[in-house]
Every structure is written in C-alpha cells, then in structure tokens.
Design a protein around this motif. Structure first.
Motif, PDB file in Angstrom:
ATOM      1  N   UNK A 267     -47.230 -36.012 -37.901  1.00  0.00           N
ATOM      2  CA  UNK A 267     -48.173 -37.031 -37.453  1.00  0.00           C
ATOM      3  C   UNK A 267     -49.251 -37.275 -38.505  1.00  0.00           C
ATOM      4  N   UNK A 268     -49.748 -36.188 -39.089  1.00  0.00           N
ATOM      5  CA  UNK A 268     -50.773 -36.354 -40.125  1.00  0.00           C
ATOM      6  C   UNK A 268     -50.236 -37.101 -41.342  1.00  0.00           C
ATOM      7  N   UNK A 269     -48.980 -36.830 -41.672  1.00  0.00           N
ATOM      8  CA  UNK A 269     -48.410 -37.422 -42.894  1.00  0.00           C
ATOM      9  C   UNK A 269     -47.845 -38.816 -42.671  1.00  0.00           C
ATOM     10  N   UNK A 270     -47.190 -39.036 -41.509  1.00  0.00           N
ATOM     11  CA  UNK A 270     -46.474 -40.306 -41.296  1.00  0.00           C
ATOM     12  C   UNK A 270     -47.003 -41.111 -40.112  1.00  0.00           C
ATOM     13  N   UNK A 271     -47.974 -40.569 -39.375  1.00  0.00           N
ATOM     14  CA  UNK A 271     -48.551 -41.255 -38.216  1.00  0.00           C
ATOM     15  C   UNK A 271     -47.495 -41.592 -37.160  1.00  0.00           C
ATOM     16  N   UNK A 272     -46.584 -40.650 -36.935  1.00  0.00           N
ATOM     17  CA  UNK A 272     -45.572 -40.797 -35.888  1.00  0.00           C
ATOM     18  C   UNK A 272     -45.640 -39.598 -34.959  1.00  0.00           C
ATOM     19  N   UNK A 273     -44.896 -39.659 -33.848  1.00  0.00           N
ATOM     20  CA  UNK A 273     -44.761 -38.561 -32.874  1.00  0.00           C
ATOM     21  C   UNK A 273     -46.084 -38.257 -32.161  1.00  0.00           C
ATOM     22  N   UNK A 274     -46.880 -39.285 -31.921  1.00  0.00           N
ATOM     23  CA  UNK A 274     -48.167 -39.087 -31.243  1.00  0.00           C
ATOM     24  C   UNK A 274     -47.978 -38.659 -29.788  1.00  0.00           C
ATOM     25  N   UNK A 275     -47.078 -39.324 -29.097  1.00  0.00           N
ATOM     26  CA  UNK A 275     -46.821 -38.970 -27.691  1.00  0.00           C
ATOM     27  C   UNK A 275     -46.287 -37.547 -27.606  1.00  0.00           C
ATOM     28  N   UNK A 276     -45.362 -37.243 -28.482  1.00  0.00           N
ATOM     29  CA  UNK A 276     -44.736 -35.919 -28.514  1.00  0.00           C
ATOM     30  C   UNK A 276     -45.790 -34.831 -28.706  1.00  0.00           C
ATOM     31  N   UNK A 277     -46.710 -35.046 -29.637  1.00  0.00           N
ATOM     32  CA  UNK A 277     -47.725 -34.026 -29.918  1.00  0.00           C
ATOM     33  C   UNK A 277     -48.716 -33.869 -28.778  1.00  0.00           C
ATOM     34  N   UNK A 278     -49.078 -34.968 -28.133  1.00  0.00           N
ATOM     35  CA  UNK A 278     -49.931 -34.862 -26.948  1.00  0.00           C
ATOM     36  C   UNK A 278     -49.256 -34.022 -25.871  1.00  0.00           C
ATOM     37  N   UNK A 279     -47.977 -34.277 -25.660  1.00  0.00           N
ATOM     38  CA  UNK A 279     -47.228 -33.517 -24.655  1.00  0.00           C
ATOM     39  C   UNK A 279     -47.136 -32.043 -25.041  1.00  0.00           C
ATOM     40  N   UNK A 280     -46.927 -31.765 -26.316  1.00  0.00           N
ATOM     41  CA  UNK A 280     -46.779 -30.376 -26.753  1.00  0.00           C
ATOM     42  C   UNK A 280     -48.066 -29.575 -26.595  1.00  0.00           C
ATOM     43  N   UNK A 281     -49.216 -30.162 -26.931  1.00  0.00           N
ATOM     44  CA  UNK A 281     -50.452 -29.390 -26.818  1.00  0.00           C
ATOM     45  C   UNK A 281     -50.803 -29.157 -25.348  1.00  0.00           C
ATOM     46  N   UNK A 282     -50.493 -30.137 -24.504  1.00  0.00           N
ATOM     47  CA  UNK A 282     -50.700 -29.935 -23.063  1.00  0.00           C
ATOM     48  C   UNK A 282     -49.772 -28.831 -22.555  1.00  0.00           C
TER      49      UNK A 282
END
Length: 631
Positions: A267-282
């Motif tokens: 996400x930091x490098x390509x600005x993708x997988x935002x939904x995925x990362x929100x779900x993972x931290x939750x």
C-alpha cells in the motif's frame, strides 16, 4: 492510606478519567472546539497516572506479603523468592488484567504526547476517542468485576504460593512480552478506525503506525518463542509446541499481523490493497481480544489458561461490538478505499506478497477452526470433540512449506512485472544450490518427503538472502569503490528496512531447520533404573550413578545424577530433579539439558520408587538449538 485503598481508588480514578476523556472529546467534536479536545487529550495522561499508581500499589502488596488481599494470598507466599514475587503480578487473571490496562494507558499517553501538535487534524480526536474507549473497558472490568485488590474475610498466616510451573526465569519475560504485543496493536487499530470515521483514508495512518506495527509484532514474536522455551524446559514432555488452545490464541494474531505488515508495504509503495489492510488490522486487534477471551473464559481447557473467571462473556461482547462496528465502517468507506490501481502481473513482487497473505490467513483459519472445533461440535452434537496435534500438523505443514517457498521467491521477483531475463538471472544460482543440497541430503539418508522438502527449501531461501546481500554490496562497490565490508554495512544501513526483512527471513529459515530436525528425527525412550544401571538412546549411554535429597528455599529437591557417554566417550554428568514446593499439591519434574548445535539430550525423572529406583525419560532432539537461534 493503605495500599489496598490506594489501589482501589486509583483504578476507579483511571476509569473516571477514561470516561471524562471520552465525554470531553465527544463534546469537542460536536462543538468543533479545540479546548475540549485538548482537555480530553490531557485526561488520557491522567488515566496513565492513576493506572501506574494502581500497578505500584499491587506490586507493593506482593513485596510486603499482604495476604489479606485475596490475589496476593493466591499467588505468593513468604518463602517465594523476591524475583518471583515480581512475576506474581501477572500470574493470575486479575493482575494480568491490571497489567494490560496499565501498559495500554502508557501506550496511549505516548500517542497523546506525540500528537500534541496535531489536534487540528480531523482524525486525531477520533484516535483519542477509540483509545479512551478501549482502556475504559479494561478499567471498567477491574473496578466492577475482577479487582486484584479484593480482600479476604480473614488474614491467612501464609499464602498459597506461586504455581511451581511458573517459578521459572522465563516467566518474568514471557507473559509481559506477549501482552506488550497484544496491547500494541490497539494503536494501529485506533488509527485505522479514526481514518475511516474522519474520511482521511490516505497513507497517513499507515505511515504513523508503521513502528507500532513492527514493534508489537516483535514483542508478540518474542513472547511466543519464550513461551515455547518455557514449555520445553518446564513441562517436561520434551516438546515446545502442542497446538494448545492458548498457544493457538497467540499464534493467530501473529499470523494475521504478519500478513498485514507485508501488504502494508504494498500500500505504501503502490497505493493498493487499502480495503484489505483495513480488514487485516481490524482482524489483528479482534484476534488479540479473542486470545484474551480464550484465556479468561474457561470454554477450552489449557495448561496456560486462568480457568473460568467470569470475564469471558464481557470479552465476547466487546469482541462482537468491535467486529460489527469495524465491519460497518469498512463497508461505508469501501468506495473511498477502493483504488483504480491493480496488480499488473502474477509474476511480480506484489503478487508474491498477496500469495503470502493468502497462505498466512489459511494457516490462521485452520488453526482457529481446530481450536474452536470443540465448541462447534458441542453446539451441533452436545459433546465436546477435540482435534489434536496430528490435525494441525497435517493441515498446516504443507501450508508452511508453501509459505517458506514464497519467502524465497519474493526477493527475486521485480515489482510490477518480472521479465524472463530477471527470473533467469535471479533464480538460477539459488535453484541449483538448493537442488544440489537436496540431492546431498537424500544421499545422506533424509528420504521422508516433508523433512527433505523443508531442508531443501531452507537452502533455497538462505541462498536467495545471501545473494541479495552480496548483490547489494557489489552494486555499491561499483559505484563508490568502497571495500566489500564497508559497502555491505552501508548498503544495509541505508536500506535497513529492506535488509531487516531479510534478516527476519533468515531467522525463519533457522527456525524451520530446528523445528523440522527436532520433530522428524526425534528419539524418545523411557526406562526404570536402579543405582548403577544404564540405558541407551541413539549414540548415548546413560548410567544412573547417584541420588541426593536437599532443601532449598521454598522446596525439597530429589536429584538423580546421570553419567553420560556418547559412542563410548564420557561427556560428564547430568542431574534431573523432582521438586516438592511448599503449598504445592503436586511435585514438579525438572528437565536436565545438554545442548549442542547438533542436538539436545533431554532428561527427566517422572517417577521415584522405593530404594531410590527411578524412572528416567530421555529424548534426543536434533538441531533444535538452530530453531532457538533463529527466534
């Protein structure tokens, strides 16, 4: 003022300060008034102050043998060494709950201090609000349901003492490091929730929680490893991981957080997988609460849990509320979180990170399913049916091998899209080295599929890591003309985040070597011996040569002396013990270890008969030291 009164008042004050912080922050948000928000921020420091006072009060009660306090009487006695009186703080569920609330309050105070100049940012008040809500939940339990300062109706002459299994140096470090990991993930969770509420869904929350994610993951990793070492040297069964429910409860958030750390890089490098990362931290935060629920609910039996404490329902309710609220927020933010960018090729580093996530989550799910299966079976059939170690090994071993292979592939593949030339150049040498190493192992006698595959993949991953270090140093040498060592040190320092990941991967390789060797090639034997008799196991001859009894501090010790020889060469003596602690109902078996890089010789004495006849249990655990070194 007595320490009991101070403790009770401090817990209540911490709770009130937490509620005050929430009210002030909500008022500031509704009125758009920074004065209230600043007051709410300051109230978070008051929570930390009062929590610290409660922690000091409880510690003081242990050090002064205040047995009128039920918690102190349950986990300490007069003969307990001072070192272990310190660990008694978190030996039971009430003290560990206070420890959790105290450390969380300190973490929150650190966040409040670091963000003191960011009150005008839209997400900052929401960060404070989430954190205040979580810490208030813990102090609500401490003040209303499970206080460590509850008094007995009388003052006993002595306490019941600390569980002998917990009287191990590792126990002063294992629970706190595990808790530091669990608690630390509250901070990135709060940042993620605040980002969704405020609509600030850029990379800011991810950048600001990077260190919290990594440090929490490190603490959780250390806690799990120390727990394995404690089980190995204290429980006396010769292993270090039994897929116990509480072990699994710490392993599941570790797997999810590992997945999150990897995709956060994308996400930091390509600005993708935002939904995925929100779900993972939750999911990581919810998994940490789930682990706490398992330890404190008594719904599953474990050597590590606190039994039925009455807190399970509260944690289950909290976990459900957090899960539902987070899911709704992710759903509402979904359109903003989605990005137009996508993975360009399956042969790219981004894709290997995604495959890594899929495997990590598959392992987490299978571990979760096996852990809660007794509850599922009880709901369906009315009987608790358990799945044991064979289930977890059969399901997770292939997945771990795939994960290990991905660990080797990832550094060799380019971002965005890998070319054929890139693959050939980067894969050829590691592939040939691992192929040759695997063939050599097969010739040497390692023929079983899983061990041979695991060792071969370890060679492959190690080769890729070494290749990356050498390639980076050589590239810098060509540019600067520096010596090889100087170039290596400077390139590692400059790209320390990248090379730090490689060091972690090398640690994983060493752990796989240790785990594979000690499980696939383990030897075990048990014999009943009279004085002067001997038994053999592998290349070792173990002769029972002596027996002694003595008292030490809070225990009586029965020790057998074993003369050890390997291939006819004397190696010295080992001493294994049975200990009878004051106030303990059952004796404990103390392990005697002889450790080398090649193998561990592991001795226990599970039984002592008449005329000093002993039962000696021996095990040879090959390569296990490499696993501890990797950890």
């Amino acid at each position: 003022m007595t320490m009991v009164t101070l403790g009770n008042l401090s817990q209540a004050a911490a709770l009130l300060a937490g509620f005050a912080a929430m009210i002030l922050l909500l008022t500031g948000l509704m009125r758009n008034d920074l004065r209230f928000i600043e007051a709410g921020r300051r109230a978070l420091f008051a929570v930390a102050l009062f929590a610290s006072m409660a922690a000091v009060a409880l510690s003081r009660l242990f050090f002064t043998d205040a047995f009128q306090v039920e918690y102190v009487a349950s986990y300490s006695d007069r003969a307990l060494p001072l070192f272990y009186k310190a660990t008694s703080f978190w030996a039971g569920q009430e003290g560990s709950l206070l420890f959790w609330g105290w450390v969380l309050s300190l973490y929150i105070a650190l966040v409040a201090w670091n963000t003191r100049g960011e009150l005008r940012r839209k997400n900052t008040p929401y960060i404070y609000l989430v954190l205040a809500g979580v810490v208030s939940f813990f102090f609500l339990l401490l003040t209303t349901v499970s206080s460590p300062f509850a008094l007995l109706p009388y003052t006993p002459a002595d306490g019941q003492g600390l569980n002998p299994m917990l009287q191990n140096p590792g126990m002063i470090f294992h629970p706190p490091t595990l808790f530091l990991g669990y608690i630390g993930f509250t901070i990135p969770f709060a940042y993620a929730i605040a980002a969704m509420i405020s609509g600030r869904l850029d990379q800011d929350w991810l950048r600001k929680t990077r260190r919290w994610n990594v440090v929490s993951w490190i603490f959780l990793t250390i806690g799990i490893i120390l727990g394995g070492q404690w089980a190995y040297v204290e429980l006396g069964w010769g292993g270090f991981w039994a897929w116990d429910p509480v072990e699994n409860a710490s392993f599941i958030p570790w797997l999810i957080s590992t997945a999150f750390i990897h995709t956060a890089i994308i996400q930091e490098r390509r600005n993708v997988m935002k939904v995925w990362n929100m779900a993972l931290i939750v999911l990581t935060f919810v998994a940490c609460i789930f682990g706490t629920y398992l330890v404190r609910s008594g719904v599953l039996q474990s050597v590590h849990d606190f039994g039925a404490t009455g807190l399970g329902g509260y944690f289950l309710f909290f976990m459900i509320i957090v899960s539902l609220a987070s899911t709704l927020l992710i759903a509402e933010s979904y359109s903003e979180l989605r990005t137009k960018h996508s993975l360009e090729s399956l042969l790219s580093r981004e894709s290997t990170f995604l495959f890594n996530n899929v495997i990590l989550l598959a392992i987490a799910f299978s571990t979760l399913f096996g852990t809660v299966f007794p509850l599922i079976s009880e709901m369906v059939t009315g009987k608790k049916l358990t799945v044991g170690e064979p289930f977890f090994n059969q399901v997770n071993t292939p997945l771990f091998l795939i994960l290990l292979a991905i660990t080797g592939f990832c550094p060799l593949i380019s971002w965005r899209k890998a070319s054929a030339d890139n693959l050939k150049k980067n894969f050829l040498l590691p592939f040939l080295l691992s192929l040759a190493g695997g063939a050599a192992l097969a010739i040497a006698g390692v023929r079983e599929f899983y061990p041979l595959t695991a060792f071969t993949l370890c060679l492959f991953v190690a080769a890729t890591i070494v290749q990356e270090f050498v390639g980076g140093a050589r590239a810098r040498q060509r540019l600067t003309g520096e010596s090889a060592i100087t170039a290596l040190l400077r390139v590692v320092w400059k790209l320390r985040r990248r090379y730090g990941g490689y060091v972690v991967h090398m640690g994983l390789v060493l752990m796989v070597i240790g785990i594979t060797g000690s499980t696939a090639f383990k030897l075990e034997k048990e014999a009943t011996l009279r004085m002067g008799e001997a038994m053999t196991i592998g290349d070792y001859r173990l002769e029972y040569t002596g027996f002694k009894t003595y008292k030490k501090r809070n225990r009586t010790v029965y020790a057998a002396t074993i003369a050890v020889a390997k291939n006819g060469v004397p190696l010295g003596e080992m001493e294994t013990e049975r200990r009878y602690y004051i106030n303990a109902r059952q004796p404990t078996t103390e392990v005697s270890l002889r450790t080398t890089l090649k193998e561990d010789l592991y001795l226990t004495m599970p039984m002592i008969g008449r005329d000093k006849v002993i039962t000696l249990k021996a095990a040879v655990n090959p390569l296990l030291l490499w696993g501890w070194l990797g950890g």
